[in-house]
Structure formats: structure tokens, C-alpha cells
Design a protein around this motif. Structure first.
Motif, short mmCIF file in Angstrom:
data_model
loop_
_atom_site.label_atom_id
_atom_site.label_comp_id
_atom_site.label_asym_id
_atom_site.label_seq_id
_atom_site.Cartn_x
_atom_site.Cartn_y
_atom_site.Cartn_z
N ARG A 160 134.63 59.27 47.11
CA ARG A 160 135.71 60.23 46.86
C ARG A 160 136.74 59.69 45.87
O ARG A 160 137.65 60.41 45.46
CB ARG A 160 136.40 60.57 48.18
CG ARG A 160 135.52 61.29 49.20
CD ARG A 160 136.22 61.39 50.54
NE ARG A 160 136.40 60.05 51.16
CZ ARG A 160 137.07 59.85 52.29
NH1 ARG A 160 137.65 60.88 52.90
NH2 ARG A 160 137.17 58.63 52.78
N PRO A 191 141.79 59.93 42.97
CA PRO A 191 140.76 60.80 43.53
C PRO A 191 139.71 61.12 42.48
O PRO A 191 140.04 61.47 41.34
CB PRO A 191 141.52 62.06 43.96
CG PRO A 191 142.96 61.64 44.03
CD PRO A 191 143.14 60.56 43.02
N LEU A 244 143.47 58.66 48.32
CA LEU A 244 142.86 59.76 49.07
C LEU A 244 143.88 60.83 49.43
O LEU A 244 143.52 61.99 49.66
CB LEU A 244 142.19 59.23 50.35
CG LEU A 244 140.83 58.58 50.19
CD1 LEU A 244 140.29 58.14 51.55
CD2 LEU A 244 139.82 59.52 49.51
#
Length: 296
Positions: free
Chosen positions: A66, A90, A122
């Protein structure tokens, strides 16, 4: 295996450990002093081993898909040669991102601070964590050696390098132009320092960090979110003067003291970690950064 917490140690041992971590007590002196408080067959050496950090289980893996993560090198304005930091964002981000500078404790860019950097990414930020030890070879992979190296830094040069890092981050193509700083222990003090030195800083979040001189407080333009531990007499001793200066200057600030927890309560690699306090402080931090770093 049951995880040890601060409550599993005598308060005197925790106080000794705090002095050891901050260079006020040698390893030998910690072991000798802590042995006097050891129970159930423990020794000063075994107490030190159980209080030491373990980096075996990061909350966010280094290869988390991610995220887009890597190391950025840039020149030192103070003749330290090259500097390096850990840059994370991200992977699926669209548009420019609010930016956060993360400042480590007095051991350099260790695995815990890299994990903290990924956690913030994140949460939707472009995050940069410089390693103050890079001019001396970088974080050495050993906390004791890292502390020894840290004592050899020229702090005037290091402070200038963190100022440069803020400018590098602000100008990054993925950044939206607003930068906040989050720092822990030594880094908390650095967050306070940067707030006095960077008029355009958008937010500062010091975790249990040393306060700046009262004379410098009127230079703070950024809103502050200050996290302190209820059992941290060393840091709390400086708060009344800091608060008085903040009020006199009209500085926007919030101050939270987490009762019954130790200095370093946010660091989940050691027994001083307090899960409830850390989660609350983290959510407050993320909300605060989102509020002040978003573009209108």
C-alpha cells in the motif's frame, strides 16, 4: 508469552532506565544500581535486556504494497556531506499530499521510527524521516552504539540539517506545500525547536520532548499538540514555564498528559509502551495533522 509492561518494573528501575537511555547513567552503573531493586532472581543485566527495544514485529511491514517507500539523499548545508532520510507515501495517492517530517529519538533512524513513518503514510501523508546519524555512518543497528554515536554529533549542525530537511520536504513534488513535524523524545525537543525557527510550519506535535527557551516561544506561529507522560517528571518540570510563555505569546496549543504512563509510552518496542495512551495520542495526532495540513 505475556508482554511485559511498565507495571512489571519497580519505579526506581524505570527511573534508572530513563537516565541510562538519555546518557545520564552508564551501562555499568545502570546494572549496578538496578540490581539493588531486582527480585525473583533477576539481575541488573537481565532488567536492562527486558527493557531494551525489540524490533521484531513492526505494525506496518517494510514491503507493504500500500506504500511507496525509499531513501532520499540530499546535501547537508552545514558541511556534513550527504544526508539521508526515509521517504514514504501512499502508493495509490492522487494529487498532492500533506507532508510530515518525523524526528527520531536519540538513536537515529531505527526500525521503530521507520515503522512510525509508514504508519503516518498509511494515514494519507507524505512522510520524511531523516537520520541525524547518517553523517557518522547512519543508524548502526545497535541501540547502545547508536546512543554513543549520537553524543558525537555537532548539534548546531544537526539542527541546521533538520531545518534543511523541512525545506526539502516542503518543496517535494508530491507535497501540497504544508509541512507538519512529529517528534519523539529528542525528536519532540526538535519539533519544538523547528516551531521556533520555521514561520511557515503548519503544525508541530512533540511527544515528551524538551521545551524551547521561553524567549524563543513568541517566534512560534504553528499550532502545537503536546503529548506528555504523567510519570515523566523530567519533562513535566519544564512545562509550567513553557505554558506561561505560550499563553503570553498567544500561541495556539493543546497539551495532553497521559496519567500513570512513562516517558516513551508511544514506543511499542519496549515495556514502557502503554497501548491505551499510545492509541489515543496517535489518533489525536493524525486528526490534528489532517486539520492543519489540508489545503483549503
Amino acid at each position: 508469552m505475556t508482554r511485559l509492561t511498565a507495571k512489571d518494573f519497580e519505579p526506581e528501575v524505570l527511573e534508572l532506565f530513563d537516565k541510562y537511555v538519555h546518557g545520564q547513567l552508564s551501562r555499568r552503573d545502570f546494572i549496578a544500581s538496578a540490581t539493588r531493586h531486582a527480585v525473583a532472581g533477576a539481575t541488573g543485566a537481565s532488567l536492562l535486556a527486558t527493557l531494551a527495544p525489540s524490533f521484531a514485529a513492526p505494525l506496518v511491514a517494510a514491503d507493504d504494497k500500500r506504500l511507496k517507500a525509499g531513501y532520499l539523499e540530499y546535501p547537508s548545508p552545514q558541511g556534513y556531506g550527504k544526508l539521508r532520510g526515509y521517504l514514504v507515501q501512499p502508493a495509490a495517492a492522487k494529487g498532492k499530499l500533506p507532508a510530515v517530517l518525523v524526528v527520531h529519538e536519540n538513536r537515529g533512524l531505527n526500525p521503530h521510527i521507520e515503522d512510525i513513518t509508514r504508519r503516518l503514510a498509511l494515514d494519507g501523508f507524505l512522510v520524511f524521516a531523516p537520520d541525524a546519524l547518517f553523517p557518522l555512518g547512519g543508524y548502526p543497528g545497535d541501540e547502545d552504539k547508536a546512543r554513543e554515536l549520537f553524543a558525537k554529533l555537532d548539534q548546531a549542525k544537526t539542527r541546521a540539517d533538520f531545518l534543511a530537511a523541512e525545506q526539502i520536504l516542503k518543496a517535494h513534488p508530491a507535497a501540497n506545500g504544508k509541512v507538519g513535524v512529529v517528534g519523539f523524545c529528542y525528536g519532540g525537543g526538535m519539533a519544538n525547536y523547528l516551531a521556533t525557527m520555521v514561520p511557515g510550519l503548519a503544525a508541530a506535535v512533540p511527544f515528551y520532548g524538551a521545551q524551547p527557551p521561553a524567549a524563543d516561544v513568541p517566534k512560534i506561529k504553528a499550532p502545537l499538540l503536546v503529548h506528555d507522560a504523567g510519570n515523566d517528571a523530567r519533562i513535566l518540570a519544564g512545562w509550567p514555564a513553557y505554558e506561561a510563555a505560550l499563553k503570553a505569546a498567544g500561541t495556539r496549543y493543546e497539551h495532553f498528559v497521559y496519567p500513570g504512563v512513562e516517558h516513551g509510552f508511544n514506543n511499542d518496542t519496549t515495556p514502557r509502551y502503554d497501548e491505551a495512551a499510545a492509541k489515543l495520542a496517535w489518533q489525536r495526532t493524525v486528526d490534528f495533522l489532517r486539520q492543519h495540513l489540508a489545503t483549503s
